[in-house]
Design a protein around this motif. Sequence first.
Motif, PDB file in Angstrom:
ATOM      1  N   GLY A 100      14.721  19.194 -13.874  1.00 49.53           N
ATOM      2  CA  GLY A 100      15.745  19.425 -12.870  1.00 49.53           C
ATOM      3  C   GLY A 100      17.046  18.696 -13.134  1.00 49.53           C
ATOM      4  N   LYS A 101      17.009  17.658 -13.970  1.00 51.30           N
ATOM      5  CA  LYS A 101      18.221  16.886 -14.237  1.00 51.30           C
ATOM      6  C   LYS A 101      19.339  17.773 -14.764  1.00 51.30           C
ATOM      7  CE  LYS A 101      19.752  12.574 -16.241  1.00 51.30           C
ATOM      8  NZ  LYS A 101      19.301  11.290 -16.754  1.00 51.30           N
ATOM      9  N   TRP A 102      19.016  18.736 -15.594  1.00 47.38           N
ATOM     10  CA  TRP A 102      20.062  19.584 -16.171  1.00 47.38           C
ATOM     11  C   TRP A 102      20.702  20.470 -15.126  1.00 47.38           C
ATOM     12  CZ3 TRP A 102      21.594  17.262 -20.086  1.00 47.38           C
ATOM     13  CH2 TRP A 102      20.701  16.586 -20.907  1.00 47.38           C
ATOM     14  N   ALA A 103      19.934  20.994 -14.204  1.00 50.13           N
ATOM     15  CA  ALA A 103      20.496  21.822 -13.133  1.00 50.13           C
ATOM     16  C   ALA A 103      21.404  20.986 -12.234  1.00 50.13           C
ATOM     17  CB  ALA A 103      19.384  22.465 -12.311  1.00 50.13           C
ATOM     18  N   VAL A 104      20.985  19.758 -11.938  1.00 46.60           N
ATOM     19  CA  VAL A 104      21.790  18.887 -11.081  1.00 46.60           C
ATOM     20  C   VAL A 104      23.056  18.452 -11.808  1.00 46.60           C
ATOM     21  CG1 VAL A 104      21.818  16.726  -9.773  1.00 46.60           C
ATOM     22  CG2 VAL A 104      19.762  18.132  -9.798  1.00 46.60           C
ATOM     23  N   LEU A 105      22.940  18.126 -13.088  1.00 47.52           N
ATOM     24  CA  LEU A 105      24.107  17.736 -13.881  1.00 47.52           C
ATOM     25  C   LEU A 105      25.164  18.828 -13.901  1.00 47.52           C
ATOM     26  CD1 LEU A 105      22.816  15.942 -17.108  1.00 47.52           C
ATOM     27  CD2 LEU A 105      24.599  15.129 -15.576  1.00 47.52           C
ATOM     28  N   ASN A 106      24.735  20.074 -13.967  1.00 42.85           N
ATOM     29  CA  ASN A 106      25.658  21.192 -14.078  1.00 42.85           C
ATOM     30  C   ASN A 106      26.155  21.705 -12.729  1.00 42.85           C
ATOM     31  OD1 ASN A 106      25.640  21.312 -16.901  1.00 42.85           O
ATOM     32  ND2 ASN A 106      23.666  22.339 -16.862  1.00 42.85           N
ATOM     33  N   ALA A 107      25.623  21.188 -11.642  1.00 42.40           N
ATOM     34  CA  ALA A 107      26.037  21.649 -10.318  1.00 42.40           C
ATOM     35  C   ALA A 107      27.386  21.028  -9.945  1.00 42.40           C
ATOM     36  CB  ALA A 107      24.993  21.261  -9.279  1.00 42.40           C
ATOM     37  N   ASN A 108      28.228  21.820  -9.304  1.00 45.94           N
ATOM     38  CA  ASN A 108      29.482  21.267  -8.793  1.00 45.94           C
ATOM     39  C   ASN A 108      29.214  20.329  -7.623  1.00 45.94           C
ATOM     40  OD1 ASN A 108      31.213  22.604 -10.578  1.00 45.94           O
ATOM     41  ND2 ASN A 108      31.163  24.441  -9.328  1.00 45.94           N
ATOM     42  N   LEU A 109      28.281  20.722  -6.780  1.00 45.36           N
ATOM     43  CA  LEU A 109      27.927  19.925  -5.613  1.00 45.36           C
ATOM     44  C   LEU A 109      26.459  20.177  -5.312  1.00 45.36           C
ATOM     45  CD1 LEU A 109      29.526  18.063  -3.647  1.00 45.36           C
ATOM     46  CD2 LEU A 109      29.746  20.022  -2.144  1.00 45.36           C
ATOM     47  N   ALA A 110      25.705  19.110  -5.087  1.00 45.99           N
ATOM     48  CA  ALA A 110      24.285  19.239  -4.768  1.00 45.99           C
ATOM     49  C   ALA A 110      24.037  18.630  -3.391  1.00 45.99           C
ATOM     50  CB  ALA A 110      23.436  18.535  -5.823  1.00 45.99           C
ATOM     51  N   LYS A 111      22.877  18.931  -2.815  1.00 44.98           N
ATOM     52  CA  LYS A 111      22.521  18.394  -1.500  1.00 44.98           C
ATOM     53  C   LYS A 111      21.336  17.447  -1.661  1.00 44.98           C
ATOM     54  CE  LYS A 111      20.483  20.929   1.679  1.00 44.98           C
ATOM     55  NZ  LYS A 111      20.222  21.921   2.732  1.00 44.98           N
ATOM     56  N   LEU A 112      21.444  16.289  -1.047  1.00 47.81           N
ATOM     57  CA  LEU A 112      20.386  15.288  -1.051  1.00 47.81           C
ATOM     58  C   LEU A 112      19.730  15.293   0.325  1.00 47.81           C
ATOM     59  CD1 LEU A 112      19.222  12.903  -2.781  1.00 47.81           C
ATOM     60  CD2 LEU A 112      20.700  11.438  -1.408  1.00 47.81           C
ATOM     61  N   GLU A 113      18.395  15.402   0.362  1.00 48.28           N
ATOM     62  CA  GLU A 113      17.665  15.381   1.620  1.00 48.28           C
ATOM     63  C   GLU A 113      16.713  14.194   1.633  1.00 48.28           C
ATOM     64  OE1 GLU A 113      14.729  18.183   4.353  1.00 48.28           O
ATOM     65  OE2 GLU A 113      15.392  18.902   2.406  1.00 48.28           O
ATOM     66  N   LEU A 114      16.811  13.384   2.672  1.00 46.37           N
ATOM     67  CA  LEU A 114      15.920  12.232   2.826  1.00 46.37           C
ATOM     68  C   LEU A 114      14.665  12.651   3.577  1.00 46.37           C
ATOM     69  CD1 LEU A 114      18.452   9.378   3.617  1.00 46.37           C
ATOM     70  CD2 LEU A 114      17.636  10.213   1.418  1.00 46.37           C
ATOM     71  N   PRO A 115      13.596  11.840   3.522  1.00 45.91           N
ATOM     72  CA  PRO A 115      12.335  12.212   4.174  1.00 45.91           C
ATOM     73  C   PRO A 115      12.460  12.498   5.674  1.00 45.91           C
ATOM     74  CG  PRO A 115      11.946  10.419   2.654  1.00 45.91           C
ATOM     75  CD  PRO A 115      13.448  10.614   2.730  1.00 45.91           C
ATOM     76  N   ASP A 116      13.461  11.910   6.343  1.00 50.72           N
ATOM     77  CA  ASP A 116      13.622  12.151   7.780  1.00 50.72           C
ATOM     78  C   ASP A 116      14.400  13.434   8.078  1.00 50.72           C
ATOM     79  OD1 ASP A 116      16.259  11.502   7.230  1.00 50.72           O
ATOM     80  OD2 ASP A 116      16.300   9.708   8.489  1.00 50.72           O
ATOM     81  N   GLY A 117      14.771  14.183   7.022  1.00 55.23           N
ATOM     82  CA  GLY A 117      15.446  15.459   7.204  1.00 55.23           C
ATOM     83  C   GLY A 117      16.963  15.400   7.155  1.00 55.23           C
ATOM     84  N   ARG A 118      17.545  14.201   7.171  1.00 54.17           N
ATOM     85  CA  ARG A 118      19.006  14.107   7.094  1.00 54.17           C
ATOM     86  C   ARG A 118      19.467  14.467   5.686  1.00 54.17           C
ATOM     87  NH1 ARG A 118      20.871   8.582   9.797  1.00 54.17           N
ATOM     88  NH2 ARG A 118      19.075   7.748   8.703  1.00 54.17           N
ATOM     89  N   THR A 119      20.639  15.100   5.610  1.00 54.62           N
ATOM     90  CA  THR A 119      21.150  15.558   4.317  1.00 54.62           C
ATOM     91  C   THR A 119      22.586  15.111   4.100  1.00 54.62           C
ATOM     92  OG1 THR A 119      21.957  17.659   5.202  1.00 54.62           O
ATOM     93  CG2 THR A 119      19.692  17.626   4.360  1.00 54.62           C
ATOM     94  N   GLY A 120      22.965  15.091   2.828  1.00 48.00           N
ATOM     95  CA  GLY A 120      24.337  14.797   2.442  1.00 48.00           C
ATOM     96  C   GLY A 120      24.638  15.460   1.115  1.00 48.00           C
ATOM     97  N   LYS A 121      25.883  15.854   0.926  1.00 45.12           N
ATOM     98  CA  LYS A 121      26.289  16.472  -0.338  1.00 45.12           C
ATOM     99  C   LYS A 121      26.804  15.399  -1.278  1.00 45.12           C
ATOM    100  CE  LYS A 121      27.163  20.931   1.657  1.00 45.12           C
ATOM    101  NZ  LYS A 121      28.092  22.005   1.892  1.00 45.12           N
ATOM    102  N   PHE A 122      26.619  15.647  -2.594  1.00 46.02           N
ATOM    103  CA  PHE A 122      27.053  14.656  -3.580  1.00 46.02           C
ATOM    104  C   PHE A 122      27.397  15.309  -4.909  1.00 46.02           C
ATOM    105  CE2 PHE A 122      22.612  15.147  -4.578  1.00 46.02           C
ATOM    106  CZ  PHE A 122      22.533  14.978  -5.949  1.00 46.02           C
ATOM    107  N   LEU A 123      28.141  14.559  -5.696  1.00 45.64           N
ATOM    108  CA  LEU A 123      28.429  14.907  -7.079  1.00 45.64           C
ATOM    109  C   LEU A 123      27.589  14.001  -7.955  1.00 45.64           C
ATOM    110  CD1 LEU A 123      32.311  15.080  -6.831  1.00 45.64           C
ATOM    111  CD2 LEU A 123      30.726  17.011  -6.953  1.00 45.64           C
ATOM    112  N   PHE A 124      27.091  14.513  -9.069  1.00 44.75           N
ATOM    113  CA  PHE A 124      26.202  13.774  -9.965  1.00 44.75           C
ATOM    114  C   PHE A 124      26.954  13.433 -11.251  1.00 44.75           C
ATOM    115  CE2 PHE A 124      22.455  13.940 -12.947  1.00 44.75           C
ATOM    116  CZ  PHE A 124      21.823  12.832 -12.453  1.00 44.75           C
ATOM    117  N   ARG A 125      26.919  12.176 -11.628  1.00 46.67           N
ATOM    118  CA  ARG A 125      27.569  11.707 -12.856  1.00 46.67           C
ATOM    119  C   ARG A 125      26.603  10.804 -13.610  1.00 46.67           C
ATOM    120  NH1 ARG A 125      30.500  15.345 -11.780  1.00 46.67           N
ATOM    121  NH2 ARG A 125      32.560  15.211 -10.899  1.00 46.67           N
ATOM    122  N   GLY A 126      25.932  11.348 -14.622  1.00 43.11           N
ATOM    123  CA  GLY A 126      24.943  10.552 -15.349  1.00 43.11           C
ATOM    124  C   GLY A 126      23.782  10.232 -14.440  1.00 43.11           C
ATOM    125  N   ASP A 127      23.526   8.958 -14.220  1.00 44.69           N
ATOM    126  CA  ASP A 127      22.489   8.544 -13.278  1.00 44.69           C
ATOM    127  C   ASP A 127      23.092   8.057 -11.964  1.00 44.69           C
ATOM    128  OD1 ASP A 127      20.365   9.144 -14.963  1.00 44.69           O
ATOM    129  OD2 ASP A 127      20.485   7.205 -15.950  1.00 44.69           O
TER     130      ASP A 127
END
Length: 90
Positions: A50-77
């Motif tokens: 999945g790292k390659w799909a996330v690396l190539n995404a313009n914007l990804a969504k992060l979801e925590l176990p409690d259901g809250r989400t946030g959008k982010f940009l991925f740069r390396g690690d």
Amino acid sequence: MTIIAAYSGPATVHVEGEGSWHVEVDLVAEEEMPEGLKHWHGKIQIVNEGKWAVLNANLAKLELPDGRTGKFLFRGDDLSGSGPAPFGDR
């Protein structure tokens, strides 16, 4: 800058049209004084293809176990949040 919230643990990354992957994150939300500007960022560990799909995404969504989400940009690690942090007080 002042750290106002932190989260370390499991999360899920969602990339539209690509899929979802379980990850581990270490995140902090900071506030710049005196302006009061807030931003969040941190480290992300993706342990499969999945790292390659996330690396190539313009914007990804992060979801925590409690259901809250946030959008982010991925740069390396590293990730840089966009909008309100999905952890701590909003």
